[in-house]
Motif scaffolding. Structure first.
Motif, PDB file in Angstrom:
ATOM      1  N   SER A  73       0.860  -1.194   0.000  1.00 13.36           N
ATOM      2  CA  SER A  73       0.000   0.000   0.000  1.00 13.36           C
ATOM      3  C   SER A  73       0.890   1.235   0.000  1.00 13.36           C
ATOM      4  O   SER A  73       2.111   1.144   0.216  1.00 13.36           O
ATOM      5  CB  SER A  73      -0.890   0.003   1.255  1.00 13.36           C
ATOM      6  N   PHE A  74       0.286   2.387  -0.237  1.00 10.42           N
ATOM      7  CA  PHE A  74       1.000   3.667  -0.093  1.00 10.42           C
ATOM      8  C   PHE A  74      -0.055   4.711   0.258  1.00 10.42           C
ATOM      9  O   PHE A  74      -0.846   5.126  -0.594  1.00 10.42           O
ATOM     10  CB  PHE A  74       1.745   4.026  -1.381  1.00 10.42           C
ATOM     11  N   GLU A  75      -0.066   5.105   1.542  1.00  7.72           N
ATOM     12  CA  GLU A  75      -1.142   5.968   2.056  1.00  7.72           C
ATOM     13  C   GLU A  75      -0.554   7.037   2.966  1.00  7.72           C
ATOM     14  O   GLU A  75       0.584   6.922   3.434  1.00  7.72           O
ATOM     15  CB  GLU A  75      -2.133   5.121   2.866  1.00  7.72           C
ATOM     16  N   THR A 115      -1.764  14.369  -7.407  1.00 11.86           N
ATOM     17  CA  THR A 115      -2.954  13.719  -7.995  1.00 11.86           C
ATOM     18  C   THR A 115      -3.040  12.258  -7.557  1.00 11.86           C
ATOM     19  O   THR A 115      -4.062  11.609  -7.747  1.00 11.86           O
ATOM     20  CB  THR A 115      -2.908  13.749  -9.542  1.00 11.86           C
ATOM     21  N   LEU A 116      -1.935  11.722  -6.998  1.00 10.20           N
ATOM     22  CA  LEU A 116      -1.891  10.300  -6.633  1.00 10.20           C
ATOM     23  C   LEU A 116      -2.981   9.997  -5.605  1.00 10.20           C
ATOM     24  O   LEU A 116      -3.049  10.643  -4.560  1.00 10.20           O
ATOM     25  CB  LEU A 116      -0.505   9.979  -6.033  1.00 10.20           C
ATOM     26  N   PRO A 117      -3.834   9.003  -5.862  1.00 12.28           N
ATOM     27  CA  PRO A 117      -4.834   8.637  -4.847  1.00 12.28           C
ATOM     28  C   PRO A 117      -4.198   7.791  -3.737  1.00 12.28           C
ATOM     29  O   PRO A 117      -3.140   7.203  -3.931  1.00 12.28           O
ATOM     30  CB  PRO A 117      -5.841   7.812  -5.644  1.00 12.28           C
ATOM     31  N   TYR A 172      12.358   5.798  -7.791  1.00 10.79           N
ATOM     32  CA  TYR A 172      13.755   5.384  -7.557  1.00 10.79           C
ATOM     33  C   TYR A 172      14.004   5.557  -6.060  1.00 10.79           C
ATOM     34  O   TYR A 172      14.043   6.687  -5.555  1.00 10.79           O
ATOM     35  CB  TYR A 172      14.692   6.269  -8.377  1.00 10.79           C
ATOM     36  N   ILE A 173      14.098   4.450  -5.343  1.00 14.01           N
ATOM     37  CA  ILE A 173      14.205   4.499  -3.891  1.00 14.01           C
ATOM     38  C   ILE A 173      15.529   3.834  -3.518  1.00 14.01           C
ATOM     39  O   ILE A 173      15.771   2.680  -3.891  1.00 14.01           O
ATOM     40  CB  ILE A 173      13.045   3.724  -3.206  1.00 14.01           C
ATOM     41  N   SER A 174      16.376   4.542  -2.795  1.00 14.93           N
ATOM     42  CA  SER A 174      17.663   3.950  -2.418  1.00 14.93           C
ATOM     43  C   SER A 174      18.045   4.375  -1.004  1.00 14.93           C
ATOM     44  O   SER A 174      17.538   5.378  -0.484  1.00 14.93           O
ATOM     45  CB  SER A 174      18.760   4.387  -3.400  1.00 14.93           C
ATOM     46  N   ASP A 232      -4.160  -0.937  -1.551  1.00 17.93           N
ATOM     47  CA  ASP A 232      -3.765  -2.244  -2.102  1.00 17.93           C
ATOM     48  C   ASP A 232      -3.260  -2.003  -3.515  1.00 17.93           C
ATOM     49  O   ASP A 232      -3.962  -1.388  -4.327  1.00 17.93           O
ATOM     50  CB  ASP A 232      -4.988  -3.167  -2.118  1.00 17.93           C
ATOM     51  N   ARG A 233      -2.066  -2.462  -3.801  1.00 15.27           N
ATOM     52  CA  ARG A 233      -1.502  -2.204  -5.140  1.00 15.27           C
ATOM     53  C   ARG A 233      -0.523  -3.304  -5.513  1.00 15.27           C
ATOM     54  O   ARG A 233      -0.069  -4.063  -4.635  1.00 15.27           O
ATOM     55  CB  ARG A 233      -0.779  -0.843  -5.163  1.00 15.27           C
ATOM     56  N   ILE A 234      -0.180  -3.338  -6.793  1.00 15.02           N
ATOM     57  CA  ILE A 234       0.916  -4.206  -7.237  1.00 15.02           C
ATOM     58  C   ILE A 234       2.221  -3.544  -6.816  1.00 15.02           C
ATOM     59  O   ILE A 234       2.370  -2.319  -6.925  1.00 15.02           O
ATOM     60  CB  ILE A 234       0.873  -4.389  -8.772  1.00 15.02           C
ATOM     61  N   PRO A 274       4.109  -0.888   3.544  1.00 15.64           N
ATOM     62  CA  PRO A 274       3.437   0.415   3.517  1.00 15.64           C
ATOM     63  C   PRO A 274       4.119   1.398   2.562  1.00 15.64           C
ATOM     64  O   PRO A 274       3.582   2.459   2.284  1.00 15.64           O
ATOM     65  CB  PRO A 274       3.562   0.901   4.958  1.00 15.64           C
ATOM     66  N   SER A 275       5.321   1.059   2.098  1.00 18.86           N
ATOM     67  CA  SER A 275       6.039   1.874   1.113  1.00 18.86           C
ATOM     68  C   SER A 275       7.276   1.098   0.683  1.00 18.86           C
ATOM     69  O   SER A 275       7.753   0.210   1.408  1.00 18.86           O
ATOM     70  CB  SER A 275       6.490   3.223   1.710  1.00 18.86           C
ATOM     71  N   VAL A 276       7.803   1.451  -0.473  1.00 16.62           N
ATOM     72  CA  VAL A 276       9.059   0.833  -0.920  1.00 16.62           C
ATOM     73  C   VAL A 276      10.163   1.176   0.089  1.00 16.62           C
ATOM     74  O   VAL A 276      11.003   0.336   0.433  1.00 16.62           O
ATOM     75  CB  VAL A 276       9.426   1.335  -2.335  1.00 16.62           C
ATOM     76  N   GLN A 277      10.138   2.420   0.582  1.00 12.93           N
ATOM     77  CA  GLN A 277      11.167   2.870   1.522  1.00 12.93           C
ATOM     78  C   GLN A 277      11.231   1.948   2.738  1.00 12.93           C
ATOM     79  O   GLN A 277      12.304   1.537   3.178  1.00 12.93           O
ATOM     80  CB  GLN A 277      10.867   4.309   1.997  1.00 12.93           C
ATOM     81  N   ASN A 278      10.058   1.629   3.305  1.00 14.25           N
ATOM     82  CA  ASN A 278      10.037   0.832   4.531  1.00 14.25           C
ATOM     83  C   ASN A 278      10.456  -0.616   4.256  1.00 14.25           C
ATOM     84  O   ASN A 278      11.161  -1.232   5.060  1.00 14.25           O
ATOM     85  CB  ASN A 278       8.638   0.896   5.171  1.00 14.25           C
ATOM     86  N   PRO A 318      13.873   0.461  -7.709  1.00 14.92           N
ATOM     87  CA  PRO A 318      12.966   1.250  -8.536  1.00 14.92           C
ATOM     88  C   PRO A 318      11.538   0.761  -8.313  1.00 14.92           C
ATOM     89  O   PRO A 318      11.311  -0.442  -8.208  1.00 14.92           O
ATOM     90  CB  PRO A 318      13.431   0.958  -9.968  1.00 14.92           C
ATOM     91  N   ASN A 319      10.609   1.703  -8.208  1.00 14.23           N
ATOM     92  CA  ASN A 319       9.200   1.312  -8.061  1.00 14.23           C
ATOM     93  C   ASN A 319       8.617   1.233  -9.462  1.00 14.23           C
ATOM     94  O   ASN A 319       8.344   2.250 -10.100  1.00 14.23           O
ATOM     95  CB  ASN A 319       8.478   2.370  -7.210  1.00 14.23           C
ATOM     96  N   LYS A 320       8.482   0.023  -9.975  1.00 10.03           N
ATOM     97  CA  LYS A 320       8.056  -0.164 -11.377  1.00 10.03           C
ATOM     98  C   LYS A 320       6.526  -0.229 -11.403  1.00 10.03           C
ATOM     99  O   LYS A 320       5.939  -1.229 -10.972  1.00 10.03           O
ATOM    100  CB  LYS A 320       8.702  -1.421 -11.950  1.00 10.03           C
TER     101      LYS A 320
END
Ligand SMILES: O=c1[nH]c(=O)c2[nH]c(=O)[nH]c2[nH]1
Length: 339
Positions: A196-198, A207-209, A327-329, A213-215, A266-270, A294-296
């Motif tokens: 998820s990303f909230e 604009t991102l909702p 791009y998360i590093s 739940d996401r791929i 909850p995020s790519v970062q976490n 990378p968040n593809k």
């Protein structure tokens, strides 16, 4: 007059080699040819007393890049790690070779990528007839590892970067300080839920909702380092000896896959942080670990226009986009205890 101040390096890049190791025959099945294959792409760059070649066109000390290439193949043949399956050991042999043979070379930078040839598991099929249709369905009976056939399991690679720097006077017993990073590259993974990303920052440009739940799909690069490594040739003293590089590689790859799969992200970062934290908890020898994830993105295709529900619990059809990607590093190390 100008002068060279940095990045004085030259050598051969993208040297591709395949090594086949023939194992002794198994007395129980002497006709089977048991072999191991390793495919590497190697870069070796040399630094040292080469300013005159750049500034004065004096090539007298320039070991040709062609010689560098030949040396890679010669040492691949003679390596004391004959299968070349532990690239950290081959990198050290290359580095020590150039530093000991050429006293005007001060530093050797080796980059090795090892490609993912995986042994094929073969299966014996026994056709079984369905009583109602008479159709033959294959059912598997036994599976075994093929002695000499392999498939490219993925574009993921094991990688090593080793910079060996001479710390002794030229002509004296060779001492070397290594900067070593091991890693994995291009480990392409995807999960269809559990991401998820909230509650992210919002402003008039957003604009991102909210996404409950996401791929989640990413192509993971990870590198890890071991702290200072020092070796004096012939002294029996080397920090290199005690490190089980194969264990670290297999462990980091498995931890990465496990956490990616099991952690509700909850995020790519976490997710990135949790993988790094686990690696550092499990492997004391690893000093720090870096990741690029990378968040593809895969976006929902708008099928509402065709009267087909494709949102929320009914979201099924997506279109993946190559570019742009997130791009998360980060580089992660242990917290220092405050004195
Ligand atoms: O996990 C994410 N991190 C972000 O920073 C980000 N930004 C974005 O648009 N989507 C995501 N996803």
């Amino acid at each position: 007059m100008s002068t060279i101040i940095a990045n004085q390096q030259y050598g051969k890049d993208k040297v591709r080699l395949v090594k086949v190791t023939r194992l002794p025959p198994d007395p129980a099945a002497p006709h089977l040819k048991h072999q191991i294959v390793t495919e590497l792409t190697v870069r070796v760059l040399l630094s040292g007393d080469f300013d005159a070649s750049y500034e004065k066109a004096d090539n007298s000390l320039v070991v040709p890049t062609d010689t560098v290439k030949n040396t890679i193949y010669i040492l691949a043949k003679k390596s004391s790690n004959p299968t070349l399956q532990t690239p950290e050991l081959f990198a050290r042999e290359l580095s020590l070779h150039f530093l000991s043979k050429y006293s005007h070379i001060s530093s050797v930078d080796v980059l090795i990528e090892s490609h993912n040839w995986t042994r094929i598991q073969t299966t014996t099929f026994s056709p079984v007839s369905s009583s109602s249709t008479g159709t033959a369905f294959p059912t598997t009976t036994t599976t075994k590892e093929h002695p000499h056939s392999f498939y490219r399991a993925g574009e993921d690679k094991r990688v090593v970067r080793l910079v060996g720097t001479r710390t002794s006077e030229p002509g004296k017993t060779l001492s070397v300080r290594y900067t070593l990073t091991s890693g994995l590259k291009d480990l392409y993974v995807l999960k269809t839920t559990g991401s998820s990303f909230e509650n992210f920052h919002k402003c008039e440009n957003t604009t991102l909702p909210e996404m409950a739940d996401r791929i989640f799909s990413t192509n993971i690069d990870a590198t890890w380092s071991y702290g200072p490594l020092i070796e004096t040739v012939g002294s029996g003293k080397s920090h290199y000896e005690g490190l089980n590089f194969d264990k670290f590689f297999a462990g980091v790859k498995q931890m990465t896959l496990d956490i990616f799969a099991n952690h509700d992200s909850p995020s790519v970062q976490n997710t990135l942080y949790r993988i790094g934290d686990t690696v550092l908890k499990c492997f004391r020898e690893v000093a720090e670990v870096s990741f690029v994830l990378p968040n593809k993105h895969a976006f929902l295709y708008d099928l509402e226009r065709f009267g087909l529900p494709n949102k929320g619990d009914e979201a099924e059809v997506f279109y993946p986009v190559a570019d742009p990607s997130g791009y998360i590093s980060a580089t992660i190390t242990r917290k220092q205890a405050h004195l």
